[in-house]
Design a protein around this motif. Structure first.
Motif, PDB file in Angstrom:
ATOM      1  N   ALA A 345       7.160 -11.207  11.960  1.00  0.00           N
ATOM      2  CA  ALA A 345       8.576 -11.042  11.629  1.00  0.00           C
ATOM      3  C   ALA A 345       8.890  -9.563  11.752  1.00  0.00           C
ATOM      4  O   ALA A 345       8.139  -8.722  11.260  1.00  0.00           O
ATOM      5  CB  ALA A 345       8.871 -11.533  10.216  1.00  0.00           C
ATOM      6  N   VAL A 346       9.987  -9.226  12.429  1.00  0.00           N
ATOM      7  CA  VAL A 346      10.309  -7.829  12.692  1.00  0.00           C
ATOM      8  C   VAL A 346      11.730  -7.544  12.233  1.00  0.00           C
ATOM      9  O   VAL A 346      12.650  -8.338  12.463  1.00  0.00           O
ATOM     10  CB  VAL A 346      10.139  -7.495  14.196  1.00  0.00           C
ATOM     11  N   ILE A 347      11.892  -6.405  11.557  1.00  0.00           N
ATOM     12  CA  ILE A 347      13.196  -5.905  11.124  1.00  0.00           C
ATOM     13  C   ILE A 347      13.370  -4.528  11.761  1.00  0.00           C
ATOM     14  O   ILE A 347      12.631  -3.594  11.426  1.00  0.00           O
ATOM     15  CB  ILE A 347      13.300  -5.781   9.591  1.00  0.00           C
ATOM     16  N   SER A 551       0.595 -15.049   6.156  1.00  0.00           N
ATOM     17  CA  SER A 551      -0.033 -15.247   7.458  1.00  0.00           C
ATOM     18  C   SER A 551       0.739 -14.564   8.567  1.00  0.00           C
ATOM     19  O   SER A 551       0.168 -14.223   9.611  1.00  0.00           O
ATOM     20  CB  SER A 551      -0.163 -16.740   7.756  1.00  0.00           C
ATOM     21  N   LEU A 552       2.044 -14.377   8.389  1.00  0.00           N
ATOM     22  CA  LEU A 552       2.848 -13.662   9.375  1.00  0.00           C
ATOM     23  C   LEU A 552       2.741 -12.163   9.141  1.00  0.00           C
ATOM     24  O   LEU A 552       2.791 -11.701   8.006  1.00  0.00           O
ATOM     25  CB  LEU A 552       4.317 -14.075   9.292  1.00  0.00           C
ATOM     26  N   PHE A 553       2.620 -11.418  10.238  1.00  0.00           N
ATOM     27  CA  PHE A 553       2.645  -9.964  10.121  1.00  0.00           C
ATOM     28  C   PHE A 553       4.097  -9.521  10.060  1.00  0.00           C
ATOM     29  O   PHE A 553       4.899  -9.812  10.959  1.00  0.00           O
ATOM     30  CB  PHE A 553       1.953  -9.314  11.315  1.00  0.00           C
ATOM     31  N   ALA A 554       4.476  -8.835   8.999  1.00  0.00           N
ATOM     32  CA  ALA A 554       5.846  -8.361   8.814  1.00  0.00           C
ATOM     33  C   ALA A 554       5.890  -6.858   9.070  1.00  0.00           C
ATOM     34  O   ALA A 554       5.038  -6.115   8.570  1.00  0.00           O
ATOM     35  CB  ALA A 554       6.348  -8.665   7.403  1.00  0.00           C
ATOM     36  N   CYS A 555       6.870  -6.422   9.857  1.00  0.00           N
ATOM     37  CA  CYS A 555       6.954  -5.008  10.209  1.00  0.00           C
ATOM     38  C   CYS A 555       8.403  -4.540  10.154  1.00  0.00           C
ATOM     39  O   CYS A 555       9.311  -5.217  10.658  1.00  0.00           O
ATOM     40  CB  CYS A 555       6.390  -4.765  11.606  1.00  0.00           C
ATOM     41  N   LEU A 556       8.615  -3.392   9.532  1.00  0.00           N
ATOM     42  CA  LEU A 556       9.913  -2.732   9.495  1.00  0.00           C
ATOM     43  C   LEU A 556       9.859  -1.518  10.410  1.00  0.00           C
ATOM     44  O   LEU A 556       8.971  -0.680  10.282  1.00  0.00           O
ATOM     45  CB  LEU A 556      10.263  -2.298   8.073  1.00  0.00           C
ATOM     46  N   SER A 578      -2.297  -3.933   2.661  1.00  0.00           N
ATOM     47  CA  SER A 578      -3.055  -4.978   1.959  1.00  0.00           C
ATOM     48  C   SER A 578      -2.317  -6.303   1.927  1.00  0.00           C
ATOM     49  O   SER A 578      -2.878  -7.295   1.433  1.00  0.00           O
ATOM     50  CB  SER A 578      -3.357  -4.527   0.525  1.00  0.00           C
ATOM     51  N   VAL A 579      -1.090  -6.365   2.450  1.00  0.00           N
ATOM     52  CA  VAL A 579      -0.302  -7.607   2.416  1.00  0.00           C
ATOM     53  C   VAL A 579       0.118  -8.017   3.823  1.00  0.00           C
ATOM     54  O   VAL A 579       1.110  -8.723   3.999  1.00  0.00           O
ATOM     55  CB  VAL A 579       0.932  -7.452   1.501  1.00  0.00           C
ATOM     56  N   ASN A 580      -0.641  -7.593   4.845  1.00  0.00           N
ATOM     57  CA  ASN A 580      -0.374  -7.960   6.243  1.00  0.00           C
ATOM     58  C   ASN A 580       1.037  -7.550   6.651  1.00  0.00           C
ATOM     59  O   ASN A 580       1.812  -8.343   7.196  1.00  0.00           O
ATOM     60  CB  ASN A 580      -0.576  -9.459   6.473  1.00  0.00           C
TER      61      ASN A 580
END
Length: 713
Positions: A345-347, A551-556, A578-580
């Protein structure tokens, strides 16, 4: 089964997960074609930095070996290099040595062929000569054959080795006879190792499903996003076997279109970078082939992936250095492709007009300040808990003010948000919050009456406490009111609504593979844009840490993080690994961050990137963060030679007359010293345009030293 479960819209709040701005298009009957800037390279892979003339098929792409021997190595078709650079003889010395050996071999051949060496050395050949040959014409021809082939070949081999002819040929022509066959494409893998045949499904007893997917690959109906998405869905089935039946039915019915993203999209409209979704990498450039880089990394591709971005990345460079074009857009594009594959998921937060791809490449586009924007931004991060909303909001509003305590600010906000939520069942809109923070008597009276009408008289004590503290020395209410007033402008009318009239996007939806872009109106509302970026960063750090499904990699991705970083948000960024999750932050200069946070900022991120053109002051901070290393230095001292003998003095005088220099001898001293990996001066003046110095660290702690990278290649 249209998804593997990780893609479905699970309710995290009253409103559903946002969908694209317009109605999603119907699912195409055939898969979208490979983009023009194909992410797949030819087989065998081209030399580093050279794009293929035409992309291969998906099956060929899957069969290319991928070797990642160090963090950030572009694994597609990578060939490992020796740990140390082999000794290189100067070309002039090679040519002179080869010429001398050739002349010596030619001289020996002339002596042999003309009989100057006699015939005593030919006695080993006489042992294998038939008795009927001597004195005959056949024997003479045989002797000539022995001399030409055996003796000549032995001389050529001996003097060729002494003169290093193979190395000279390789240096001049770039090849060695017989090597071309060794560099041919590797043989096709066995079926059990061929990714195009889906061996994991066959090993699990799903032969019919694997056969259907393999036919989709062979017939060209599947692209790289489809492959990564279905593979991700299969991994979720292995984690939860109850999904197996739905997964198998979806593949049998839809083939390559199974488990599609909620938007219905199976690819991006256009790609601006080279991607390898099999290992989730995006290529940024090529490691410079120079002495500043370790020999094993020279000339190799450099790429980023979630394992590196999970430690967060800070990039610093002046305007025009290429931060957006060479870093931000490729990273956002890679994460958007992974979102379509159900992996991320990307923001992306940027100024209005920033070139981060077309709107159709995103599921949600929030244009703050644009009346035509389909989506709104939830100012409270999608939470209904007044205390939780107050913490993130206070950090975003006044976290950058040195004279305001964010803990007292969050307490003041909670004293208003709690009673308002109890009275109206929602949190206040911007004008309502501004009136309460300003201490308007009518606003307090109206809120008390609403509390009495709702039977929430217990919350009046919180409200009374806030009213007593309003206007007292040290009260953060005035600073909060001034910041909220920046959002209570005509340009933002209709935004940040809490009455359900708009379609708000909240960062509580990070559990879903969304592609989101938030455009900030920096042109006319720079201060409000900085404040909104801080709010988004604070909400992202809070929501990423509280996700139930990580399980999803989240990135801002903050295209410009100027004045958005505070001590608390830096602690939140440090906890993301630590929370992917991770963050990508870009700055024009470190001075855009308070000086007290420089050390904490460089310590909070695992990947640091200095673009060409930074100042020596910024370079000093990077040099301190990268530390020192032990290097071997060679000091050469020249000393004049004084001769005692008359003949020697005469020769030295003649050499000085001819060359103009005195006869000297060199004294070499070799020692190890500790030096900075990159000094501040080197970073400011020695990094060419279009290059950057980048250090990498993975979430597991593996790291790579600072590398000079050519971002144009």
């Amino acid at each position: 089964m249209d998804s593997d479960g990780t893609h479905d819209a699970r309710g995290t709040r009253a409103n559903p997960v946002p969908r694209p701005a317009g109605p999603p298009p119907e699912r195409p009957a055939t898969p979208p074609p490979m983009p023009s800037s194909a992410p797949l390279e030819s087989v065998p892979p081209p030399a580093p930095g050279h794009a293929p003339s035409s992309g291969p098929t998906l099956a060929e792409w899957l069969r290319v070996p991928r070797v990642g021997d160090a963090p950030g190595t572009w694994a597609y078709g990578h060939r490992a290099r020796p740990a140390e650079e082999p000794e290189r003889t100067p070309l002039r010395q090679l040519v002179s040595g080869a010429l001398i050996s050739f002349l010596a071999g030619l001289l020996l051949w002339s002596l042999v062929s003309n009989g100057y060496l006699g015939s005593f050395w030919l006695w080993p050949l006489l042992l294998v000569t038939p008795d009927s040959w001597p004195g005959t014409q056949t024997g003479e021809r045989a002797a000539q054959f022995y001399i030409v082939v055996v003796i000549g070949g032995a001389i050529a081999f001996l003097f060729g080795r002494l003169g290093r002819w193979p190395e000279l040929v390789r240096r001049v022509f770039g090849l060695v006879p017989g090597v071309a066959a060794q560099e041919a494409a590797p043989p096709p893998p066995e079926p059990e190792d061929d990714f195009a045949e889906w061996p994991e499904l066959r090993a699990a007893g799903q032969g019919d499903v694997a056969a259907r997917l393999a036919s989709e690959v062979r017939d060209g109906r599947m692209n790289d996003v489809d492959y990564a998405r279905i593979r991700r869905a299969w991994h979720s089935v292995r984690a939860d076997p109850s999904r197996l039946t739905a997964f198998a039915e979806a593949v049998r019915g839809d083939g390559a279109g199974a488990c599609v993203h909620p938007s219905g999209k199976r690819d991006l409209p256009v790609r601006a970078a080279r991607h390898d979704l099999l290992v989730r990498q995006v290529r940024l450039g090529t490691v410079h082939d120079g002495e500043r880089n370790p020999y094993p990394r020279r000339g190799t591709g450099l790429a980023l992936d979630p394992v590196l971005l999970g430690t967060s990345l800070l990039a610093v460079g002046p305007p025009g250095a290429g931060k957006t074009h060479t870093l931000v857009r490729p990273v956002v594009e890679s994460l958007a492709l992974q979102a379509l594959a159900g992996q991320a998921a990307v923001i992306a937060v940027c100024a209005t007009g920033t070139q981060l791809g077309p709107d159709s490449a995103y599921d949600v586009v929030v244009r703050l300040g644009d009346p035509e924007s389909v989506y709104d931004l939830d100012l409270y991060g999608g939470t209904n808990d007044p205390d939780e909303a107050a913490v993130a909001l206070a950090e975003g509003l006044v976290g950058d003010l040195a004279d305001t305590d964010t803990r007292r600010a969050s307490t003041a906000l909670a004293q208003l948000l709690g009673p308002f939520r109890a009275a109206h069942g929602r949190l206040p809109a911007v004008p309502e919050l501004r009136e309460l923070l300003d201490g308007e008597p009518t606003a307090f009276v109206a809120l008390r009456e609403a509390l009495d009408a709702a039977g929430q008289t217990a919350m009046r004590r919180e409200l009374d406490t806030r009213e007593r503290q309003s206007g007292t020395p040290g009260d953060p209410g005035r600073a909060l009111a001034d910041r909220v007033a920046l959002l209570d402008r005509p340009a933002f009318a209709g935004f940040f609504d809490t009455n359900g009239r708009t379609r708000p996007f909240s960062l509580r939806t990070l559990e879903h593979p969304l592609r989101v872009r938030i455009d900030l109106p920096e042109r006319g509302h720079a201060e409000a844009s900085r404040m909104l970026a801080r709010i988004v960063l604070a909400q992202f750090a809070a929501n990423a840490a509280t996700r139930a499904d990580r399980s999803l990699f989240a990135c801002l991705v903050l295209d410009d993080a100027t004045r958005t970083l505070t001590p608390e948000t830096l602690r939140g960024v440090q906890r993301l690994r630590s929370v992917n999750a991770g963050a990508v932050l870009t700055l024009r200069t470190l001075d855009d961050v308070p000086e007290a946070l420089h050390t904490a900022l460089l310590g909070a991120v695992g990947c640091r990137m200095a673009f060409s053109g930074i100042t020596t002051w910024d370079g000093k901070r990077f040099a301190e963060a990268w530390g020192t290393e032990w290097v071997e230095t060679r000091d050469v001292t020249q000393r004049t030679v004084f001769a005692d003998q008359p003949l020697t003095r005469a020769i030295h005088a003649f050499r000085k007359l001819v060359t103009g220099k005195a006869v000297t001898t060199d004294a070499v001293t070799v020692r190890k010293v500790e030096r900075e990996r990159w000094s501040a001066s080197d970073l400011a003046h020695s990094v060419p345009a279009g290059h950057a110095v980048l250090s990498l660290r993975t979430v597991d702690g593996e790291h790579a030293p600072p590398l000079l990278v050519d971002l144009r290649n």
